[in-house]
Design an enzyme around this catalytic site. Structure first.
Site, PDB file in Angstrom:
ATOM      1  N   GLY A 166       0.800  -1.220   0.000  1.00  0.00           N
ATOM      2  CA  GLY A 166       0.000   0.000   0.000  1.00  0.00           C
ATOM      3  C   GLY A 166       0.833   1.270   0.000  1.00  0.00           C
ATOM      4  O   GLY A 166       0.556   2.214  -0.749  1.00  0.00           O
ATOM      5  N   THR A 167       1.851   1.282   0.837  1.00  0.00           N
ATOM      6  CA  THR A 167       2.680   2.484   0.939  1.00  0.00           C
ATOM      7  C   THR A 167       3.308   2.813  -0.413  1.00  0.00           C
ATOM      8  O   THR A 167       3.319   3.967  -0.842  1.00  0.00           O
ATOM      9  CB  THR A 167       3.788   2.257   1.996  1.00  0.00           C
TER      10      THR A 167
ATOM     11  N   ASN B  64      -8.251   4.018   8.503  1.00  0.00           N
ATOM     12  CA  ASN B  64      -7.679   2.854   9.177  1.00  0.00           C
ATOM     13  C   ASN B  64      -7.804   2.912  10.695  1.00  0.00           C
ATOM     14  O   ASN B  64      -7.677   1.903  11.359  1.00  0.00           O
ATOM     15  CB  ASN B  64      -6.222   2.662   8.779  1.00  0.00           C
TER      16      ASN B  64
ATOM     17  N   GLN C 257      -8.145  -0.510   3.478  1.00  0.00           N
ATOM     18  CA  GLN C 257      -8.962  -1.095   4.547  1.00  0.00           C
ATOM     19  C   GLN C 257     -10.309  -1.613   4.040  1.00  0.00           C
ATOM     20  O   GLN C 257     -11.131  -2.075   4.820  1.00  0.00           O
ATOM     21  CB  GLN C 257      -9.226  -0.049   5.641  1.00  0.00           C
TER      22      GLN C 257
ATOM     23  N   THR D 174      12.148  -7.307 -11.241  1.00  0.00           N
ATOM     24  CA  THR D 174      11.590  -8.631 -11.494  1.00  0.00           C
ATOM     25  C   THR D 174      10.340  -8.836 -10.641  1.00  0.00           C
ATOM     26  O   THR D 174      10.353  -8.561  -9.439  1.00  0.00           O
ATOM     27  CB  THR D 174      12.633  -9.716 -11.154  1.00  0.00           C
TER      28      THR D 174
ATOM     29  N   CYS E 213       0.691   2.830  13.741  1.00  0.00           N
ATOM     30  CA  CYS E 213       1.731   3.818  13.468  1.00  0.00           C
ATOM     31  C   CYS E 213       1.841   4.817  14.606  1.00  0.00           C
ATOM     32  O   CYS E 213       2.920   5.112  15.088  1.00  0.00           O
ATOM     33  CB  CYS E 213       1.443   4.557  12.177  1.00  0.00           C
TER      34      CYS E 213
HETATM   35  C1  LIG Z   1      -1.968  -0.551   5.900  1.00  0.00           C
HETATM   36  C2  LIG Z   1      -2.351   0.703   5.202  1.00  0.00           C
HETATM   37  C3  LIG Z   1      -1.475   1.344   4.320  1.00  0.00           C
HETATM   38  C4  LIG Z   1      -0.064   0.862   4.093  1.00  0.00           C
HETATM   39  O1  LIG Z   1      -0.022  -0.348   3.423  1.00  0.00           O
HETATM   40  P1  LIG Z   1       1.289  -1.298   3.472  1.00  0.00           P
HETATM   41  O2  LIG Z   1       0.917  -2.450   2.627  1.00  0.00           O
HETATM   42  O3  LIG Z   1       1.534  -1.607   4.897  1.00  0.00           O
HETATM   43  O4  LIG Z   1       2.413  -0.506   2.871  1.00  0.00           O
HETATM   44  C5  LIG Z   1      -1.918   2.487   3.690  1.00  0.00           C
HETATM   45  N1  LIG Z   1      -3.153   2.973   3.902  1.00  0.00           N
HETATM   46  C6  LIG Z   1      -4.025   2.389   4.734  1.00  0.00           C
HETATM   47  C7  LIG Z   1      -5.393   2.971   4.921  1.00  0.00           C
HETATM   48  C8  LIG Z   1      -3.648   1.231   5.411  1.00  0.00           C
HETATM   49  O5  LIG Z   1      -4.517   0.670   6.254  1.00  0.00           O
END
Ligand SMILES: *Cc1c(COP(=O)(O)O)cnc(C)c1O
Length: 419
Positions: free
Chosen positions: A75-76, A153, A191, A249, A341
């Site tokens: 996600g990040t 989240n 989420q 890759t 976090c």
């Molecule tokens: C967990 C989360 C992320 C980050 O995702 P990762 O896969 O940990 O990098 C970003 N946004 C929200 C809303 C999340 O819950």
């Protein structure tokens, strides 16, 4: 699915376990099927077929085209890719986002601000909802991107993404007539996938972030949906994989696992939502009945579809959330304070501040996020333990508060004093 007997895991918003069916789908690609999808020989071609098949499966569930799905490492990364990809290369571009985004969005915005871009953070109401009129009031000629999360989240508020997209499409029509650049719309849907339909054709966004680790899939695996015609600057330079935006890759096992995870989650999201709603009502009613000076944060009426049904966010007056978390942990119960976090940095939650949660309550906040394996029996044990924990900590707060500050809220201090 099985888990460690002694653990009651109520932290699915942080991460979920790997579904055994996902693991089984991944296994061949951690063994004999080790090919590089870019290789021309049969081992490579087999891997390419598998990757493209997974892309098709995901595209199908999201109602998009396979070439609109870019695989990323979570996600990040998808979020960084979307934000930097849209504005880098433009000088002084303007982005509108909300005050309650995940740190991946907020920190990216901070970095973009240092590079000379311009960011507006729209406020939310006390339930955590953004207001379209407020987004509208922030639009400038230089606006290039709006990034609003699908589901928060911490407190589980669901934003009106499709309504924002509809409104934005009208705004963009007018901008076109005026010769102004189109404003793109990104949503962070990390989420959302377990209990909400992820059909992107209904949502109407240009960019969407999704990850595996919240969907009983592999960690460090995600996608960025990039609508046809949207051009993004490359995020990682190299061999040109993933339409030249994200070289390197491919993680074949991860991609296969993600496709399986999305399929499973989206095939049962309605049923899961119904089950979660029942548990949500059951647990919150018990908490409100059995504990005084407590508040449920965010939207409290599940029927409006503005709250994620597996997320319960509560604050207790006069209790330290970290101490309560660690108390529950000694009984094998995993929850989170605010968000994972903010738990690390120990800063009070930007989300709770944004919804106007009072100081007396903000400190005593817990996020309980249920999942596929959560049962009513588990919730009963959790609430029983919670009732005891809140009572114990309220009795000891006066004596333990100064000590807690010194030990940064480690459980030891409060337990020792209470004995
Ligand atoms: C967990 C989360 C992320 C980050 O995702 P990762 O896969 O940990 O990098 C970003 N946004 C929200 C809303 C999340 O819950």
């Amino acid at each position: 699915m099985k888990r460690n007997d002694k653990t009651i895991y109520l932290d699915h918003a942080s991460t979920t376990s790997l579904d055994p069916r996902v693991k089984a789908a991944m296994e061949p690609f951690l063994g004999l099927e080790y090919g590089n999808p870019s290789s021309l020989h049969h081992v490579g071609r087999r891997a390419r077929d598998v990757v493209e098949r997974a892309r098709e499966v995901i595209a199908d569930f999201l109602s998009v085209r396979p070439d609109e799905v870019i695989f990323t490492a979570g996600g990040t990364e998808s979020i960084n890719m979307a934000l930097f990809g849209v504005v880098s290369g433009n000088k002084g571009a303007h982005i509108i986002t909300s005050k309650i985004e995940h740190s991946a969005v907020l920190k990216s915005c901070e970095a973009l601000e240092k590079q000379g871009h311009d960011i507006s953070y729209v406020p939310v109401n006390e339930q955590g909802l953004v207001d379209i009129a407020s987004i509208d009031s922030h639009i400038k000629d230089t606006t290039r991107l709006i990034s609003i999360m699908y589901v928060n989240n911490e407190i589980g508020t669901i934003q009106p993404i499709s309504r924002i997209a509809q409104w934005l499409s009208d705004v963009n029509k007018m901008r076109k007539d005026e010769g102004l650049p189109e404003i793109l719309f990104h949503t962070d849907a990390c989420q959302a996938g377990n209990t909400i339909d992820l059909d992107i054709s209904h949502l109407g966004v240009d960019l969407l972030t999704l990850n595996g680790s919240k969907l009983y899939g592999p960690k460090q695996m995600g996608i960025l949906y990039v609508k046809e015609g949207v051009s993004l600057n490359p995020h990682i330079y190299g061999g040109g994989q993933e339409r030249n935006i994200r070289s390197g890759t491919e993680n074949v096992a991860g991609i296969v696992g993600l496709a399986k995870a999305i399929s499973l989650a989206q095939a049962q999201y309605e049923e899961e939502d119904r089950r979660m709603k029942k548990l949500w009502v059951y647990a919150t009613e018990r908490i409100l009945r059995e504990i005084s000076d407590v508040r449920i944060n965010g939207v409290t009426d599940l029927s409006t579809h503005e709250r994620l049904s597996n997320n319960i966010h509560v604050s207790f007056k006069g209790v330290n959330g970290r101490s309560l978390l660690l108390y529950l942990d000694t009984y094998g119960i995993c929850v989170s304070t605010g968000s994972a976090c903010s738990a690390k940095t120990q800063k009070s939650s930007h989300v709770l501040s944004a919804i106007g949660c009072s100081e007396q309550y903000i400190d005593g906040s817990l996020r309980i996020s249920m999942g596929r394996l959560t049962t009513q029996k588990e919730l009963d044990f959790f609430v029983d333990t919670l009732v005891q924990g809140v009572e114990l900590l309220r009795q000891t707060t006066l004596v333990s508060a100064p000590l807690q500050r010194i030990t940064q809220g480690k459980l030891g201090s409060c337990i020792e004093i209470s004995n």
